[in-house]
Design an enzyme around this catalytic site. Structure first.
Site, PDB file in Angstrom:
ATOM      1  N   GLU A 180      44.310 -17.170 -34.273  1.00  0.00           N
ATOM      2  CA  GLU A 180      44.009 -17.470 -35.672  1.00  0.00           C
ATOM      3  C   GLU A 180      42.549 -17.868 -35.837  1.00  0.00           C
ATOM      4  OE1 GLU A 180      47.168 -20.274 -36.917  1.00  0.00           O
ATOM      5  OE2 GLU A 180      48.083 -18.530 -37.872  1.00  0.00           O
ATOM      6  N   ALA A 203      55.202 -27.615 -34.670  1.00  0.00           N
ATOM      7  CA  ALA A 203      55.654 -28.553 -35.683  1.00  0.00           C
ATOM      8  C   ALA A 203      57.176 -28.535 -35.888  1.00  0.00           C
ATOM      9  CB  ALA A 203      54.926 -28.295 -37.004  1.00  0.00           C
TER      10      ALA A 203
END
Lengths: 420, 420
Positions: free
Chosen positions: A172, A316
């Site tokens: 990313e 997460a």
């Protein structure tokens, strides 16, 4: 007789694991204290966009006290935990010690250098906001320095960016950096020859995004190439210096910027438990997320290594589900009920690669392109905490998308922050 | 014969004076180089709101290269100017030297300690973004420390805030700090007794906002009192220590936070000209803003001290008008026309004091209250550079106004920045 004291649950770390534990314990007949050395929660999935000058660091941070106001039984203390005394059920801090009846440890992880020489001293990292801001300031500074540099070798070195690690963070960031350079910085620096700019992504293994279906890895690699990123596979790093990175095959790449996203390890607080650590310096825990021999101590998130087959990713959703389960298990224990074991419900993986492109592995389906990218946008915007943060992030994305503009091209703070 | 070289105009400083000079020189038959040690323009009038956790620092900064893209004859160099050689028409920098035909100096000003002991070491300032962020982080940190502090004397010291200087910056910051404490921090820290919190504004002269009509000063003082600020007039400071400030009348006030807004002086670059400086270490210039004996060097903004009666305030409108005039005078000189003298067209003064209240002295009229406050909002929003910055600032104001919320209650960067 005074009224009976409520059990005191201390949660260390206000990341995803800690916050979701606190949410689960809110309004229950327990006293909760959340401890963090920062006064804000950080939305880690967008750190790389801070480093790529797309959004301001404040937009992915939220004041912890603001989050806790609506919970009458939850308090906060900004403190650094320095030690754990499980026998006394007490935490040593940089201030007064903190006593607990139950403890949920959710301090997260740090970058793992794997002992590669020079990484700690010379590389940049993407594990917290200070690091992301330092990297953004550095990238903009090397372009400013390159614009004043008459020596072509030094200039090329300043304009070479090496990202180590082809996982989601590396992929990313490589895409975001390539797009930052391709349009906004190209317009900012009309006197520079952009053929001198190089962005390399080095992955030690055979493929980027290991763990995802091969079709997605191949797509991500092709997208990065399309954006001008040189993707090198089977290219493990031997050493990092102030001016170069050396590969294990002997090749040296001159660069002023090495971004290390090659791995993470458990937070050093895990060692404070005084128990043997597992791989990656993570704390082995029972299926119910308890520390062996100390059923009153739970470990969740990146630091936890639940026993059993199958390796959980350090992401997460795992932290959120574990924080929630640890809190539930404490409430069950207080009612005399047995603990529940952790079972991960994988919501899938989304990795974005520049504008209009992402890879998605959701519900067992692998897909790519614009639909995956839209899904990525929506999920991240919803997960972000704070309506104004969503507004600010969305406007940063809009400026990038509509005007090819990175609005936070700021070297700020101007004074160097201690440490990288 | 090669084509004739265009005159090279170097502008030092990308504040209001420098930027407006550059705008005036854009598209003219000259070559312009703007030099600043930062890569961004800072909108100083809202610095105090950054310190009061209302808006993020990025919202009042704008990348200089982004501003200059549309000007084909203007380049930028991020460099620190360290010396001036007027005979050689050359600037010494932290990199290669820079040659000029004409020079416009617009480096601005620094805080003036007036030699009061301890100010430089222990006080906070509001003269640049790094200082504003450092002050915000400090204010939030002392509240966090006070929440953990059992000793009442130490706690009161942590919760006492002393602002020195009753000019516009001191008055605006005192109001913003009082409102930050009154609602957002009171909700954030339910365990603190807010009767222990004190905000003091110390002014050495007989009245706050000196230079404005007496009715406006009195209104500002009353508004501040209404917000809980203790306004002390005729209270000059004798010394500042790490834990207290001492007044000239001998009184000592225990405090961990002294914010020094008592005065400014010219940037040290003025001394590099090797000419005698005027009061406040400013550079005396001719009515046309030229340095005596060097008609090719212009000084504008806070550093300039034009000869003649009447003292100009060190504010943005003066810098804007002087930067514009200096550029025009250079263009006139190139065409063989005489220089024009500087005449200040005073657009008036606006000072805000918390929500719904401001004082305005515009077109010779003095007025206060909601209308003045709306005028303040509009003028500052229009003057701010960048559409997205306006959006972000407006949303910060909206959250404050509608929800009594300060969105940027973040201690960030977490690592201390070198220097205060």
């Amino acid at each position: 007789m005074g009224k009976r004291r409520r059990p005191r649950i201390v949660v260390v770390g206000a990341g995803f694991g800690g916050l979701w534990a606190v949410r689960t314990l809110a309004f229950e007949p327990v006293e909760v204290l959340l401890v963090d050395r920062r006064n804000h929660h950080t939305f880690f999935p967008l750190l790389y966009q801070v480093a790529a000058a797309e959004i301001e660091p404040e937009a992915i941070a939220f004041p912890i006290r603001g989050l806790l106001r609506r919970f009458p039984n939850v308090a906060f203390e900004m403190a650094e935990v320095r030690g754990i005394d499980p026998a006394a059920r007490r935490l040593e801090t940089d201030g007064p010690p903190i006593d607990y009846d139950f403890l949920i440890l959710a301090p997260g992880s740090l970058a793992h250098t794997f002992g590669v020489p020079g990484v700690a001293e010379h590389a940049f990292f993407l594990k917290d906001l200070d690091q992301a801001v330092a990297l953004r300031n550095h990238i903009l500074s090397v372009f400013e320095r390159a614009a004043r540099e008459p020596d072509p070798l030094r200039r090329r070195r300043l304009l070479t960016f090496v990202i180590v690690g082809g996982g989601p963070t590396g992929v990313e960031f490589a895409g975001a950096l390539a797009e930052l350079i391709a349009r906004p910085l190209r317009r900012d620096f009309p006197t520079l020859d952009f053929r001198e700019v190089r962005v390399l992504l080095l992955e030690a293994m055979a493929e980027v995004l290991p763990g995802l279906p091969a079709v997605l890895s191949a797509y991500a690699r092709e997208r990065l190439r399309h954006l001008g990123v040189e993707v090198r596979r089977r290219a493990p790093v031997a050493a990092v210096g102030p001016d170069r990175v050396r590969l294990q095959d002997g090749e040296a790449i001159e660069t002023a910027t090495v971004v290390w996203t090659a791995g993470v390890r458990g937070h050093p607080l895990g060692a404070a438990l005084g128990l043997p650590l597992g791989p990656g310096e993570r704390v082995p825990v029972t299926p119910a997320l308890q520390v062996p021999g100390h059923p009153e101590i739970y470990v969740v998130g990146d630091l936890a290594l639940p026993e059993g087959p199958g390796k959980l990713p350090m992401v997460a959703p795992v932290a959120i589900q574990q924080g929630t389960l640890a809190a539930r298990n404490i409430l069950r224990a207080l009612k005399g009920r047995p603990s529940l074991p952790f079972r991960y419900r994988d919501p899938g993986t989304l990795v974005t690669i520049g504008r209009n492109a992402a890879v998605a592995h959701v519900f067992g389906r692998a897909f790519t392109g614009f639909a995956a990218w839209l899904l990525w946008l929506g999920v991240h915007l919803i997960r972000l905490i704070g309506m104004r943060n969503r507004l600010v992030v969305l406007s940063g994305w809009a400026w990038d998308y509509l005007f090819y503009e990175r609005v936070v091209r700021l070297i700020l703070p101007s004074l160097p922050v201690r440490g990288k």
